[in-house]
Every structure is written in C-alpha cells, then in structure tokens.
Design an enzyme around this catalytic site. Structure first.
Site, PDB file in Angstrom:
ATOM      1  N   CYS A  99       0.855  -1.191   0.000  1.00 28.49           N
ATOM      2  CA  CYS A  99       0.000   0.000   0.000  1.00 28.49           C
ATOM      3  C   CYS A  99       0.893   1.243   0.000  1.00 28.49           C
ATOM      4  O   CYS A  99       1.620   1.489   0.959  1.00 28.49           O
ATOM      5  CB  CYS A  99      -0.925   0.018   1.214  1.00 28.49           C
ATOM      6  N   HIS A 112      -6.969  -1.541   1.455  1.00 23.40           N
ATOM      7  CA  HIS A 112      -6.986  -0.131   1.830  1.00 23.40           C
ATOM      8  C   HIS A 112      -8.392   0.417   1.617  1.00 23.40           C
ATOM      9  O   HIS A 112      -8.973   0.253   0.547  1.00 23.40           O
ATOM     10  CB  HIS A 112      -5.974   0.644   0.981  1.00 23.40           C
ATOM     11  N   CYS A 113      -8.933   1.057   2.653  1.00 21.84           N
ATOM     12  CA  CYS A 113     -10.255   1.677   2.511  1.00 21.84           C
ATOM     13  C   CYS A 113     -10.050   3.165   2.242  1.00 21.84           C
ATOM     14  O   CYS A 113      -9.435   3.858   3.052  1.00 21.84           O
ATOM     15  CB  CYS A 113     -11.086   1.467   3.774  1.00 21.84           C
ATOM     16  N   CYS A 116     -11.966   5.398   4.954  1.00 26.68           N
ATOM     17  CA  CYS A 116     -11.295   5.478   6.261  1.00 26.68           C
ATOM     18  C   CYS A 116      -9.837   5.931   6.123  1.00 26.68           C
ATOM     19  O   CYS A 116      -9.194   6.243   7.118  1.00 26.68           O
ATOM     20  CB  CYS A 116     -11.313   4.127   6.958  1.00 26.68           C
ATOM     21  N   CYS A 119      -5.367   1.063   5.865  1.00 29.48           N
ATOM     22  CA  CYS A 119      -5.463  -0.350   5.505  1.00 29.48           C
ATOM     23  C   CYS A 119      -6.215  -1.063   6.624  1.00 29.48           C
ATOM     24  O   CYS A 119      -5.921  -0.851   7.800  1.00 29.48           O
ATOM     25  CB  CYS A 119      -4.074  -0.938   5.332  1.00 29.48           C
ATOM     26  N   CYS A 127     -19.259   0.142   5.300  1.00 29.48           N
ATOM     27  CA  CYS A 127     -20.716   0.137   5.397  1.00 29.48           C
ATOM     28  C   CYS A 127     -21.272   1.517   5.747  1.00 29.48           C
ATOM     29  O   CYS A 127     -20.983   2.043   6.822  1.00 29.48           O
ATOM     30  CB  CYS A 127     -21.137  -0.881   6.455  1.00 29.48           C
TER      31      CYS A 127
END
Ligand SMILES: [Zn+2]
Ligand SMILES: [Zn+2]
Length: 307
Positions: A99, A112-113, A116, A119, A127
């Site tokens: 990442c 990885h979001c 947010c 990772c 959600c």
C-alpha cells in the site's frame, strides 16, 4: 427503527387485552431490542484494525524503495521484506501487495479503505449504514447486528400481522390505530426482506470463508487466483469468525480466531511454498535454499494459527 419501537410500545398495551400476552410480548421485544442496539453499537464503535508495525516499512527500507527508480528492484525490495512476513497473497501480476498510501506490505485479506484512509485487516466492505469499515475487528458484530435486526423485524411483523388482518376486515373503529398498524407492518416487512437477502448473502460468505471484496475479486496466490483459497471446511470457516466457544457466538464480544494478519490456507502446498511462483524472479539464493526457508515460514504459520 426507533419510531417502530415507540409505535409498538404505544400500541401494544391498548391492543392486547390479555396481560400475560402483553408481558410476554414486551419481554421478548425488549430482549431482542437490547441485542439489536448492542450489536449496532459495537458495529459502529469498534474501530477497524490496522496492520501491525512489522508490516510497515522501516525508515531504511522506505529510503531504499523511494530512491530506487527501477520497478524490478523495487519489487525485489518488497519481496525481501515480505520474506520475514506471513503473506501468501499477491497482486494480479504476482507482486507483493504493497500500500503506497500507508507504506506497508498488506497482510493477506487486508485492503486499503479510501473512506477510512487506512489499511483494514480482513476488510469486508465499508458500510454506510454503520458509518464504519467492516473488517476483522467487527465482522462478527456486523453479522450479529444483521441477525438481530432480522429477528426484530420478524417479531414486529408477526405480532402486528393479526391486528392488521383484524383492522382491515372488521368494522372500522379507530382510523389512527389502523394507520399505525399498517405503517408498522409495512416498514417491518420492508426491512425484513432487505435484511433477509443481506444476511443470507453474508451467511453464504462465512460458510465459504470469503469477504465481500474476495467474492467480487478472488484472492491471488502464488499458483494464481483462488476464490476458495481461505476455505478450510464449513465448521472451521464458521469458527474463524465466531470462535470455538459456542456460548459466545450470540453475544457481540470478540471471539474470532487469530489476529487478523494471517489465515490458514486451503491447500497445504500453498502454505508450504508461498513464494514459489515468483521465486525465479525474486530469489537471489539457490532454489532449494529459498524453498526450505519458505517451508519453515509456512510451518510457523500453521502453528501460529492453531494456537
Ligand atoms: Zn493502506
Ligand atoms: Zn472504511
């Protein structure tokens, strides 16, 4: 949902004449409601878990990596780092999953979001309903939340249904309560149907040991993509999420197996030769030596997962 609670609480005492029935309805309702709120709370406020420090690049490695312009050497730096780590999944072209934003080697099943900006271990999905990332740290809570929401809606729909029939077949008595019952039944059934699909889908995912992301894009191992790569049998798949102690399964307390960084892999050969496919590209040492090293790594992983 809260409006449903209010309407129901207002509605029941006047609708039900039998006090035993009234008490039973309210008791069951509140038990389900407490679990529903508890699991919702835990899903929202359990922070997503990030990878350990050992997956982050050291300062020296980071400097080496950033100063290097040749992609093949960069890959080699990552491969060297990954040799000390229990990572078995790869990118589509066989490279170590790295990442750039978090500057770390992604553990298996970690993604990885972008919402947010981190990772997340065993990331399932981000959600919007709970405004949180669903991953290793809260997947069990999320599943229980779906289960209790489903139960909550089923209970409301089932208890209201006979009054719905009564109000719409008998002579009209009170227009307002007719509307309450209709609204309550409609909302409960609407949520019930949507939750049924979502919960059913997640039950299937758990049984196959897949995350939502993995269901869309199969994890890639050294032997290639394998959608069932983490599936180790129905009971063990279930235990990975809910733990071995059955008495904890229905409570939103952490009981998932492992630490979210490494997971048992379906095929033994996969676990024994995690870097084999890319060995020729990355290994500077002899093939035999590299194979032995990886075998030891694989063994230590299985020991780690059993404890
Ligand atoms: Zn990241
Ligand atoms: Zn997220």
């Amino acid at each position: 949902m809260y409006s449903l609670l209010l309407v129901l609480l207002l509605k029941l005492p006047v609708t039900l004449t039998n006090s035993v029935e009234k008490a039973a309805y309210l008791t069951v309702f509140h038990i389900i409601f407490v679990f529903f709120v508890w699991t919702y709370w835990k899903s929202i406020f359990t922070p997503p878990q990030q990878p350990d420090k050992k997956f982050h690049m050291s300062y020296a490695d980071k400097e080496r990596y950033e100063n290097e312009e040749r992609p093949e050497v960069q890959r080699q730096i990552l491969a060297e780092m990954a040799r000390k780590l229990p990572v078995y999944t790869r990118t589509g072209n066989g490279a170590i999953r790295f990442c750039d934003r978090c500057q770390l080697i992604k553990p298996d099943r970690c993604h990885h979001c972008s919402v947010c900006a981190m990772c997340v271990l065993k990331m399932d999905h981000h959600c919007p309903w709970v405004n949180n990332c669903i991953g290793f740290s809260n997947y069990k809570f999320f599943l229980l939340f779906l289960a209790y929401s489903l139960l909550y809606c089923t209970f409301i729909a089932a208890t209201v249904f006979k009054y719905f029939i009564k109000y719409w077949t008998a002579e009209p008595t009170n227009g307002r309560s007719r509307f309450h019952v209709l609204f309550l039944l409609f909302v409960a059934i609407m949520f019930l149907v949507s939750l049924l699909f979502l919960f059913g889908y997640h039950c299937w995912l758990v049984s196959q040991n897949r995350s939502t992301l993995e269901a869309f894009s199969a994890p890639v191992f050294s032997s290639g993509p394998d959608k069932n790569g983490f599936s180790v049998g129905f009971v063990k798949n279930l235990q990975q999420v809910f733990g071995e102690e059955k008495r904890l399964w229905l409570f939103p307390v952490m009981s998932s197996q492992g630490d979210g960084h490494c997971f048992p892999i379906r095929t033994q050969s996969e676990a024994q030769n995690p870097l084999l496919a890319n060995e020729e590209q990355w290994e500077e040492d002899g093939t035999e030596e590299g194979g032995q090293h990886n075998y030891q790594q694989g063994t230590s992983l299985s020991i780690e997962m059993e404890t």
